[in-house]
Design a protein around this motif. Structure first.
Motif, mmCIF file in Angstrom:
data_model
loop_
_atom_site.group_PDB
_atom_site.id
_atom_site.type_symbol
_atom_site.label_atom_id
_atom_site.label_comp_id
_atom_site.label_asym_id
_atom_site.label_seq_id
_atom_site.Cartn_x
_atom_site.Cartn_y
_atom_site.Cartn_z
ATOM 1 N N LYS A 259 -13.886 111.348 -2.336
ATOM 2 C CA LYS A 259 -14.510 110.418 -3.070
ATOM 3 C C LYS A 259 -15.295 109.332 -2.269
ATOM 4 O O LYS A 259 -16.397 108.601 -2.557
ATOM 5 C CB LYS A 259 -13.795 109.471 -4.107
ATOM 6 C CG LYS A 259 -13.320 110.541 -5.282
ATOM 7 C CD LYS A 259 -12.565 109.635 -6.335
ATOM 8 C CE LYS A 259 -12.133 110.610 -7.711
ATOM 9 N NZ LYS A 259 -11.360 109.936 -8.537
ATOM 10 N N GLY A 260 -15.312 109.323 -1.067
ATOM 11 C CA GLY A 260 -16.001 108.525 0.062
ATOM 12 C C GLY A 260 -15.412 107.151 0.199
ATOM 13 O O GLY A 260 -16.071 106.368 0.794
ATOM 14 N N VAL A 261 -14.107 106.843 -0.356
ATOM 15 C CA VAL A 261 -13.754 105.635 -0.360
ATOM 16 C C VAL A 261 -13.170 105.114 0.925
ATOM 17 O O VAL A 261 -13.208 104.156 1.559
ATOM 18 C CB VAL A 261 -12.384 105.352 -1.517
ATOM 19 C CG1 VAL A 261 -12.050 103.942 -1.237
ATOM 20 C CG2 VAL A 261 -13.134 105.415 -2.758
ATOM 21 N N VAL A 262 -12.515 106.374 1.779
ATOM 22 C CA VAL A 262 -11.659 106.173 3.240
ATOM 23 C C VAL A 262 -12.350 107.326 3.989
ATOM 24 O O VAL A 262 -12.831 108.249 3.370
ATOM 25 C CB VAL A 262 -10.294 106.187 2.812
ATOM 26 C CG1 VAL A 262 -9.696 105.097 2.141
ATOM 27 C CG2 VAL A 262 -9.662 107.489 2.433
ATOM 28 N N ASP A 263 -12.149 107.098 5.285
ATOM 29 C CA ASP A 263 -12.412 108.094 6.161
ATOM 30 C C ASP A 263 -11.170 108.443 6.800
ATOM 31 O O ASP A 263 -10.496 107.629 7.110
ATOM 32 C CB ASP A 263 -13.573 107.459 7.180
ATOM 33 C CG ASP A 263 -14.855 107.096 6.598
ATOM 34 O OD1 ASP A 263 -15.235 108.045 5.917
ATOM 35 O OD2 ASP A 263 -15.733 105.961 7.148
ATOM 36 N N ARG A 264 -10.995 109.699 7.319
ATOM 37 C CA ARG A 264 -9.940 110.090 8.022
ATOM 38 C C ARG A 264 -10.259 110.777 9.275
ATOM 39 O O ARG A 264 -11.389 111.512 9.425
ATOM 40 C CB ARG A 264 -9.239 110.973 6.894
ATOM 41 C CG ARG A 264 -8.665 110.742 5.824
ATOM 42 C CD ARG A 264 -7.614 111.716 5.207
ATOM 43 N NE ARG A 264 -8.364 112.941 4.776
ATOM 44 C CZ ARG A 264 -7.883 113.829 4.158
ATOM 45 N NH1 ARG A 264 -6.532 113.801 4.062
ATOM 46 N NH2 ARG A 264 -8.687 114.966 3.853
ATOM 47 N N HIS A 265 -9.654 110.617 10.383
ATOM 48 C CA HIS A 265 -9.879 111.342 11.713
ATOM 49 C C HIS A 265 -8.350 111.374 12.272
ATOM 50 O O HIS A 265 -7.715 110.599 12.174
ATOM 51 C CB HIS A 265 -10.978 110.833 12.379
ATOM 52 C CG HIS A 265 -10.625 109.438 13.210
ATOM 53 N ND1 HIS A 265 -10.692 108.099 12.217
ATOM 54 C CD2 HIS A 265 -10.260 109.067 14.198
ATOM 55 C CE1 HIS A 265 -10.452 107.121 13.051
ATOM 56 N NE2 HIS A 265 -9.877 107.524 14.141
ATOM 57 N N ALA B 129 -13.968 103.196 4.321
ATOM 58 C CA ALA B 129 -15.393 103.689 4.541
ATOM 59 C C ALA B 129 -16.373 102.551 4.638
ATOM 60 O O ALA B 129 -16.211 101.747 3.845
ATOM 61 C CB ALA B 129 -16.011 104.704 3.693
ATOM 62 N N GLU B 130 -17.126 102.842 5.699
ATOM 63 C CA GLU B 130 -18.075 101.359 5.937
ATOM 64 C C GLU B 130 -18.794 101.138 4.701
ATOM 65 O O GLU B 130 -18.976 99.917 4.473
ATOM 66 C CB GLU B 130 -18.924 101.910 7.163
ATOM 67 C CG GLU B 130 -19.449 100.778 7.781
ATOM 68 C CD GLU B 130 -18.658 99.590 8.037
ATOM 69 O OE1 GLU B 130 -18.687 98.408 7.938
ATOM 70 O OE2 GLU B 130 -17.701 99.914 8.989
ATOM 71 N N ALA B 131 -19.299 102.110 3.991
ATOM 72 C CA ALA B 131 -20.170 101.898 2.780
ATOM 73 C C ALA B 131 -19.186 101.139 1.636
ATOM 74 O O ALA B 131 -19.881 100.397 0.799
ATOM 75 C CB ALA B 131 -20.541 103.138 1.973
ATOM 76 N N ASN B 132 -17.996 101.000 1.519
ATOM 77 C CA ASN B 132 -17.182 100.175 0.819
ATOM 78 C C ASN B 132 -16.403 99.226 1.504
ATOM 79 O O ASN B 132 -15.735 98.572 0.770
ATOM 80 C CB ASN B 132 -16.089 101.494 0.242
ATOM 81 C CG ASN B 132 -16.666 102.576 -0.476
ATOM 82 O OD1 ASN B 132 -17.238 102.331 -1.176
ATOM 83 N ND2 ASN B 132 -16.352 103.538 -0.227
ATOM 84 N N ARG B 133 -16.495 98.780 2.652
ATOM 85 C CA ARG B 133 -15.720 97.683 3.369
ATOM 86 C C ARG B 133 -16.000 96.339 2.619
ATOM 87 O O ARG B 133 -15.152 95.345 2.348
ATOM 88 C CB ARG B 133 -16.094 97.582 4.773
ATOM 89 C CG ARG B 133 -15.340 96.821 5.416
ATOM 90 C CD ARG B 133 -15.423 96.909 6.945
ATOM 91 N NE ARG B 133 -15.146 98.254 7.396
ATOM 92 C CZ ARG B 133 -13.664 98.599 7.665
ATOM 93 N NH1 ARG B 133 -12.839 97.793 7.494
ATOM 94 N NH2 ARG B 133 -13.559 99.805 7.976
ATOM 95 N N ALA B 134 -17.346 95.986 2.178
ATOM 96 C CA ALA B 134 -17.522 94.698 2.006
ATOM 97 C C ALA B 134 -17.123 94.497 0.466
ATOM 98 O O ALA B 134 -16.279 93.429 0.110
ATOM 99 C CB ALA B 134 -19.239 94.634 1.674
ATOM 100 N N SER B 135 -17.079 95.509 -0.429
ATOM 101 C CA SER B 135 -16.282 95.390 -1.586
ATOM 102 C C SER B 135 -14.787 95.535 -1.553
ATOM 103 O O SER B 135 -14.129 94.393 -2.448
ATOM 104 C CB SER B 135 -16.506 96.974 -2.354
ATOM 105 O OG SER B 135 -17.999 96.660 -2.778
ATOM 106 N N VAL B 136 -14.192 96.184 -0.644
ATOM 107 C CA VAL B 136 -12.797 96.040 -0.539
ATOM 108 C C VAL B 136 -12.379 94.756 0.071
ATOM 109 O O VAL B 136 -11.285 94.225 -0.146
ATOM 110 C CB VAL B 136 -12.318 97.268 0.385
ATOM 111 C CG1 VAL B 136 -10.850 96.916 0.702
ATOM 112 C CG2 VAL B 136 -12.636 98.571 -0.482
ATOM 113 N N ASP B 137 -13.257 94.242 1.182
ATOM 114 C CA ASP B 137 -12.816 92.946 1.614
ATOM 115 C C ASP B 137 -12.922 91.875 0.593
ATOM 116 O O ASP B 137 -12.011 90.941 0.574
ATOM 117 C CB ASP B 137 -13.862 92.563 2.955
ATOM 118 C CG ASP B 137 -13.609 93.335 4.072
ATOM 119 O OD1 ASP B 137 -12.499 93.983 4.012
ATOM 120 O OD2 ASP B 137 -14.378 93.386 5.040
ATOM 121 N N ALA B 138 -13.962 91.859 -0.287
ATOM 122 C CA ALA B 138 -13.982 90.766 -1.196
ATOM 123 C C ALA B 138 -12.822 90.944 -2.121
ATOM 124 O O ALA B 138 -12.402 90.015 -2.624
ATOM 125 C CB ALA B 138 -15.307 90.975 -2.115
#
Length: 82
Positions: free
Chosen positions: A11-17, A31-40
């Motif tokens: 779903k693009g919420v997390v990145d794995r490597h 995932a960088e695209a979700n970082r601000a929302s998760v941080d808040a």
């Protein structure tokens, strides 16, 4: 846990490597695209904990945190997660 991480990754919420130092390990990050929302979202909880614990003397805060750690460890052991 791996099923949940897999779903969040799709779903693009997390990145794995893979961990470059140990190929047996997988690094999971927000995932960088979700970082601000998760941080808040996490910040509200962190502030609530600060508000709850701030009035306690240092020793009582330590005891409370250790109590939570013990609870988590025992709850995980009951389910074989430890």
């Amino acid at each position: 846990m791996s099923l949940m991480v897999g779903e969040l990754s799709r779903k693009g919420v997390v990145d794995r490597h893979e961990d470059d130092a140990d190929r047996r390990r997988t690094i999971v990050s927000i995932a960088e695209a979700n970082r601000a929302s998760v941080d808040a979202w996490l910040a509200r909880g962190a502030q609530a904990w600060r508000t709850a614990l701030e009035p306690l003397p240092h020793g009582q805060r330590e005891m409370f945190v250790e109590t939570l750690r013990t609870y988590e460890r025992e709850a995980a052991a009951e389910h074989g997660d430890a």
